[in-house]
Design a protein around this motif. Structure first.
Motif, short mmCIF file in Angstrom:
data_model
loop_
_atom_site.label_atom_id
_atom_site.label_comp_id
_atom_site.label_asym_id
_atom_site.label_seq_id
_atom_site.Cartn_x
_atom_site.Cartn_y
_atom_site.Cartn_z
N PRO A 192 0.83 -1.20 0.00
CA PRO A 192 0.00 0.00 0.00
C PRO A 192 0.87 1.26 0.00
N ILE A 199 -7.71 4.06 5.72
CA ILE A 199 -8.65 3.80 4.63
C ILE A 199 -10.05 3.99 5.20
N HIS A 259 -11.10 -3.01 2.01
CA HIS A 259 -10.30 -1.78 2.06
C HIS A 259 -8.93 -1.98 1.42
N SER A 262 -9.25 -1.97 -2.25
CA SER A 262 -9.49 -0.63 -2.78
C SER A 262 -8.20 0.15 -3.01
N LYS A 263 -7.12 -0.27 -2.33
CA LYS A 263 -5.81 0.35 -2.52
C LYS A 263 -5.03 -0.32 -3.65
#
Length: 332
Positions: A192, A199, A259, A262-263
């Protein structure tokens, strides 16, 4: 001509229905035809039984509910209903702490927390019923005695279970107030960026796949995950994997997995939220380590005992598959 109704036999394996399809009823959809010749089973139930390989004609096992029905005697096996209450099973538990009010365990990957369709046995609840007997709190309901919170079936790590109603209610209040320390460790595809951050984004059931969760712009439930990269693997400029520490402010279904995805850095091995394969050296390391699930581990659980008010903190090291994978990734 329609049959007068199915012949029904019964033994310990369940019921066996024989439905005679005459020439006049042949040619239509199999599921619709069989449902129209019996009041014992709905069309949806017949479809499910066909999918389970429980419907046969002669020596053939039928698997397509939309196939055309042929004339003949169809034999349908209807399994006995599952027990209304989960059964006690002598399954070994890794107990980190236990008193008369609660029990803290290190749940292995592959074990569902409570019975559900598709996982009616071998769950943590089945093991706890054997270990604790009748002392589990009844607040969680028939299928979930003592369960205050959950982690995914294929996520390993620390979980607390209530043994009394008072402990259950107290723990539930702590979770509702987010007054619980929960720290996880994940191994991710890539790393990340930035290396530390928060997040934040609402999570709801995916509109395109009801088995998945997704971040949404409107509606959903607010979710906050803090993360920090503990180490990176592979080339420094473009790491192929990372070990990430995560703490939760909220506890939504699949929160960390959604989450991280999503990164652009999903958990390694996550078949649901991994949007693409990792680099070949990482895949080879995963195979060698025997990682066959998402690389996510509930490492720390801290809370105030709901009855004695004693501060408590429990930590479990990652299991063998993740530990071995870390060793192999360090060699990249």
């Amino acid at each position: 001509m329609a049959s007068e109704g199915p012949d029904i036999e019964e033994d310990d394996a369940g019921e066996f229905l024989t439905i005679a399809v005459g020439a006049g009823d042949a040619g239509g959809r199999l599921d619709k035809t069989l449902a129209g010749l019996t009041e014992a089973l709905s069309r949806a139930r017949i479809q499910a039984l066909i999918a389970e390989g429980k419907v046969g004609l002669g020596e053939a096992v039928l698997t397509d509910p939309s196939a055309k029905a042929a004339a003949g005697d169809y034999r349908i096996t209807v399994p006995p209903p599952a027990p209304a209450e989960p059964l006690s099973e002598p399954i070994a538990l890794d107990v980190l702490f236990e008193d008369e009010f609660l029990i803290v365990v290190n749940k292995p990957a592959g074990m569902a927390v409570h019975p559900a369709p598709g996982s009616t046995s071998g769950t943590l609840v089945n093991a706890l019923l054997h270990h604790c007997g009748s002392s589990l709190s009844g607040v969680g309901g028939v299928a979930r005695p003592g369960i205050v919170h959950r982690i995914d079936k294929d996520t390993s790590g620390v979980l607390v279970v209530a043994k009394t109603d008072a402990a259950h209610q107290g723990l539930s209040k702590l979770f509702a107030a987010h007054d619980i320390d929960r720290a996880y460790m994940a191994l991710t595809r890539g790393a990340p960026h930035p290396a530390r951050g928060v997040i934040e984004g609402a999570i709801a059931r995916s509109a395109s796949d009801r088995k998945k969760m997704a971040m949404v712009k409107t509606g959903g439930r607010h979710a906050i995950t803090h993360y920090a990269v503990e180490r990176q693997f592979g080339p420094e400029a473009r790491p192929t994997a990372a070990q990430v520490a995560l703490t939760l402010e909220t506890g939504r279904t699949h929160q960390i997995r959604v989450h991280l995805a999503s990164k652009g850095t999903p958990c390694l091995g996550d078949q649901t939220y991994g949007s693409g394969p990792p680099a070949e050296p990482v895949r080879a390391a995963m195979t060698a380590a025997g990682l066959a699930r998402q690389a996510l581990h509930a490492r720390v659980l801290g809370f105030v005992h709901p009855v004695t008010w004693e501060p408590m903190r429990f930590e479990a090291e990652p299991p063998a598959d993740m530990a071995e994978l870390i060793v192999l990734l360090e060699a990249l």
